[in-house]
Design a protein around this motif. Structure first.
Motif, short mmCIF file in Angstrom:
data_model
loop_
_atom_site.label_atom_id
_atom_site.label_comp_id
_atom_site.label_asym_id
_atom_site.label_seq_id
_atom_site.Cartn_x
_atom_site.Cartn_y
_atom_site.Cartn_z
N LEU A 132 0.83 -1.22 0.00
CA LEU A 132 0.00 0.00 0.00
C LEU A 132 0.86 1.27 0.00
CD1 LEU A 132 -2.97 -0.61 2.48
CD2 LEU A 132 -3.06 -0.17 0.01
N TRP A 133 2.12 1.11 0.41
CA TRP A 133 3.01 2.28 0.40
C TRP A 133 3.17 2.87 -1.00
CZ3 TRP A 133 4.07 5.01 4.50
CH2 TRP A 133 4.04 4.38 5.76
N GLN A 134 2.83 2.06 -2.01
CA GLN A 134 2.92 2.62 -3.37
C GLN A 134 1.93 3.77 -3.56
OE1 GLN A 134 1.17 0.32 -6.71
NE2 GLN A 134 0.84 -1.26 -5.17
N LEU A 135 0.96 3.91 -2.62
CA LEU A 135 0.02 5.04 -2.72
C LEU A 135 0.76 6.38 -2.71
CD1 LEU A 135 -2.98 3.92 -0.47
CD2 LEU A 135 -2.92 4.17 -2.98
N ILE A 136 1.90 6.42 -2.03
CA ILE A 136 2.71 7.66 -2.06
C ILE A 136 3.09 7.98 -3.51
CG2 ILE A 136 4.96 8.65 -1.43
CD1 ILE A 136 4.81 7.17 1.20
N GLY A 137 3.48 6.93 -4.23
CA GLY A 137 3.84 7.12 -5.63
C GLY A 137 2.63 7.56 -6.45
N TRP A 138 1.48 6.96 -6.19
CA TRP A 138 0.27 7.33 -6.92
C TRP A 138 -0.10 8.79 -6.68
CZ3 TRP A 138 -2.07 5.04 -10.77
CH2 TRP A 138 -1.87 3.66 -10.97
N SER A 139 -0.05 9.17 -5.40
CA SER A 139 -0.42 10.55 -5.08
C SER A 139 0.52 11.52 -5.80
CB SER A 139 -0.37 10.74 -3.56
OG SER A 139 -0.23 12.08 -3.23
N GLY A 140 1.81 11.15 -5.88
CA GLY A 140 2.78 12.00 -6.57
C GLY A 140 2.48 12.10 -8.05
N VAL A 141 2.26 10.95 -8.68
CA VAL A 141 2.06 10.95 -10.13
C VAL A 141 0.78 11.71 -10.50
CG1 VAL A 141 1.49 9.42 -12.07
CG2 VAL A 141 3.41 8.87 -10.57
N ILE A 142 -0.28 11.48 -9.73
CA ILE A 142 -1.54 12.17 -10.02
C ILE A 142 -1.41 13.67 -9.71
CG2 ILE A 142 -4.00 12.37 -9.37
CD1 ILE A 142 -3.88 9.28 -8.89
N GLY A 143 -0.77 13.96 -8.57
CA GLY A 143 -0.57 15.37 -8.19
C GLY A 143 0.23 16.12 -9.25
N ALA A 144 1.29 15.48 -9.76
CA ALA A 144 2.13 16.14 -10.77
C ALA A 144 1.32 16.41 -12.03
CB ALA A 144 3.35 15.28 -11.11
N PHE A 145 0.41 15.48 -12.35
CA PHE A 145 -0.44 15.66 -13.53
C PHE A 145 -1.38 16.87 -13.34
CE2 PHE A 145 -4.45 14.82 -15.76
CZ PHE A 145 -3.99 14.73 -17.07
N ILE A 146 -1.93 16.99 -12.14
CA ILE A 146 -2.81 18.15 -11.88
C ILE A 146 -2.00 19.45 -11.95
CG2 ILE A 146 -4.32 19.27 -10.18
CD1 ILE A 146 -4.99 16.49 -9.08
N VAL A 147 -0.80 19.41 -11.33
CA VAL A 147 0.00 20.64 -11.31
C VAL A 147 0.41 21.05 -12.73
CG1 VAL A 147 2.17 21.69 -10.56
CG2 VAL A 147 0.82 20.38 -8.94
N ILE A 148 0.85 20.09 -13.55
CA ILE A 148 1.31 20.49 -14.89
C ILE A 148 0.17 21.13 -15.68
CG2 ILE A 148 1.01 18.15 -15.89
CD1 ILE A 148 3.67 20.52 -17.07
N SER A 149 -1.07 20.72 -15.38
CA SER A 149 -2.19 21.28 -16.14
C SER A 149 -2.33 22.79 -15.91
CB SER A 149 -3.50 20.55 -15.81
OG SER A 149 -4.00 20.95 -14.57
N PHE A 150 -2.11 23.26 -14.68
CA PHE A 150 -2.22 24.72 -14.50
C PHE A 150 -0.87 25.42 -14.58
CE2 PHE A 150 -2.03 23.41 -9.95
CZ PHE A 150 -1.09 24.29 -9.45
N TYR A 151 0.20 24.67 -14.30
CA TYR A 151 1.55 25.25 -14.41
C TYR A 151 1.77 25.71 -15.85
CZ TYR A 151 6.49 25.53 -12.96
OH TYR A 151 7.74 25.96 -12.62
N SER A 152 1.28 24.91 -16.78
CA SER A 152 1.45 25.23 -18.19
C SER A 152 0.67 26.47 -18.59
CB SER A 152 1.03 24.02 -19.02
OG SER A 152 0.94 24.35 -20.37
#
Ligand code: PFF
Length: 451
Positions: free
Chosen positions: A92-112
């Motif tokens: 379940l610790w891979q959830l940290i990775g999931w939160s990162g990957v999804i979070g980065a996707f959200i951030v790039i959408s407005f960062y751009s």
């Protein structure tokens, strides 16, 4: 320098790695975000607590993420799962990775979207800001972001460049960009600080930024400073872990993290010192929010000798800094999807980048005065809602669980081997990551939720 999802890809040198990580860290967060968050947080109180978070919480986490990435050698999700398995802990610790990957996707959408504003300002700077007064500079900016088309075209251009570099893998091009253009941005910023010091309200700036007024230090300011420090250091979104995956074993992670954190903080403080003297000299509101950089600096560029060249250079270098950060935001999801599906990296980058572009359109149209300008999500505009979800929730929580994982669930021995620090540095780091990071993050968090 290379980036691929294969597990044996590596940076060509320690310097290339450090510059790429600095390229990820130094971006809009420093030059656009830091001054406006500091302005809204009342200046010195924000700056002080920000510095505390960077060096006491951010840097230990930077070390933790780099070492997790290097040990796992996969995407953030793959690395977290693999290390949890190796340590005999729940996957379940891979959830940290999931939160990162999804979070980065959200951030790039407005960062751009903001990256697109910068590109548009390169063009505006080319035609000169001559004689721009404070209120007309504000007007130029507010009418630009209220336009339904231009900002979206600029957003498309910014995302297009980012996709292009990520798709190619970044050998050559990005390496040149980070090793030459990042230092150039630094030099230009120093020049702007000197100009501002002579022409603007420098004494007022120094006391605004460095003489803390503790009555301004609310819990919300603390949470914003925490989120901003994570954002600026590129933490908890998988970017640093992904870059760590390409890191050679003989690179000293502790020293590298110190260089990255210092360079990042230096640029943020320089940006504040360049911007606020102009803000105060022209009676602008330091708490004006996201338009601060776009409104204040053009006034200076419009008045200084050689302003067209310097203004164009400034916004161009800012665009480069933003693109090198955007690359690191797209990389985690691209590395995960290509690792999982084995599909061609170019196709994956284009597909994910396009999806993020579409999501970003809403942030662009949600600017005040624009088509979706009245949409409010829990009182936030669309862009601010995404910003707050990632900066105030996903990043602190991701950081807290990363600290808990590394400090309490990975064996001390394997961390010691991975980091190869001297004994006393290791002890300090281990103490910070086991106790100080989780407790401080939880304290800020709980007080916001319950008080
Ligand atoms: N650190 C970048 C900036 O300050 O602009 C933004 C960023 C890049 C945040 C990568 C998070 C990240 F994972």
């Amino acid at each position: 320098m290379l980036m691929a999802s294969s597990s044996n890809a590596q940076w060509s040198s320690r310097w290339a790695f450090i510059m790429a990580a600095v390229g990820s860290a130094v971006g809009l967060g420093n030059i656009w975000g830091f001054p406006y968050e500091a302005g809204q947080g009342g200046g010195g109180a924000f700056v002080l607590i920000y510095l505390f978070f960077v060096f006491v919480i951010g840097m230990p986490l930077l070390i933790a993420e780099l070492s997790l990435g290097r040990r796992g050698r996969m995407s953030p999700i793959g690395s977290m799962k693999k290390i949890a398995e190796e340590e005999g802990k729940s996957t379940l610790w891979q959830l940290i990775g999931w939160s990162g990957v999804i979070g980065a996707f959200i951030v790039i959408s407005f960062y751009s979207v903001v990256g697109g504003w910068v590109l548009a300002y390169v063009v505006k700077a080319l035609s000169g800001f001559s004689g721009l007064a404070a209120d007309s500079s504000a007007e130029v900016f507010t009418s630009f972001i209220a336009d339904p088309y231009l900002p979206i075209i600029s957003h498309a251009a910014f995302m297009g460049i980012t996709i292009f570099i990520v798709a190619k893998g970044v050998e050559g091009g990005l390496e040149k960009a980070v090793t030459f253009l990042m230092p150039a941005l630094f030099v230009l910023l120093v020049g702007l600080v000197i100009y501002s010091a002579f022409t603007g309200a420098f004494a007022q700036t120094l006391s605004f930024l460095f003489a803390p007024d503790f009555s301004k230090l609310t819990l919300n300011v603390a949470l914003n400073a925490l989120g901003q420090s994570f954002f600026s250091l590129s933490l908890a979104l998988g970017s640093i872990m992904t870059y760590g995956a390409y890191l050679k074993r003989d690179v000293n992670i502790g020293k590298s993290a110190a260089i990255i954190a210092s360079a990042d903080t230096g640029v943020a403080v320089l940006a504040g010192l360049a911007i606020f003297p102009i803000v105060f000299a022209y009676g602008l509101n330091p708490g004006a929010g996201g338009g601060l950089v776009f409104i204040s600096l053009p006034i200076a560029f419009g008045q200084m000798p050689g302003g067209v060249v310097i203004g164009t250079l400034f916004f161009s270098l800012l665009a480069v800094a933003a693109i090198t950060s955007a690359i690191s935001l797209l990389e985690p999801s691209v590395s995960y999807v290509s690792e999982k599906t084995g599909k061609d990296r170019r196709k994956v980058a284009a597909t994910i980048g396009f999806a993020a572009f579409i999501l970003g359109i809403f942030s662009s149209l949600g600017q005040s005065g624009n088509i979706l300008g009245d949409v409010s999500i829990f009182g936030y505009s669309i862009m601010d809602a995404k910003d707050s979800l990632t900066k105030n929730w996903m990043m602190p929580l991701g950081g807290m669980f990363t600290a808990l994982f590394v400090g309490w669930f990975v064996s001390r021995k394997s961390m010691m081997e991975e980091l190869a620090m001297n004994d006393s540095s290791f002890k300090i780091w281990y103490f910070l990551v086991r106790f100080v990071c989780p407790v401080a993050i939880a304290a800020v968090f709980i007080s916001i939720v319950f008080l």
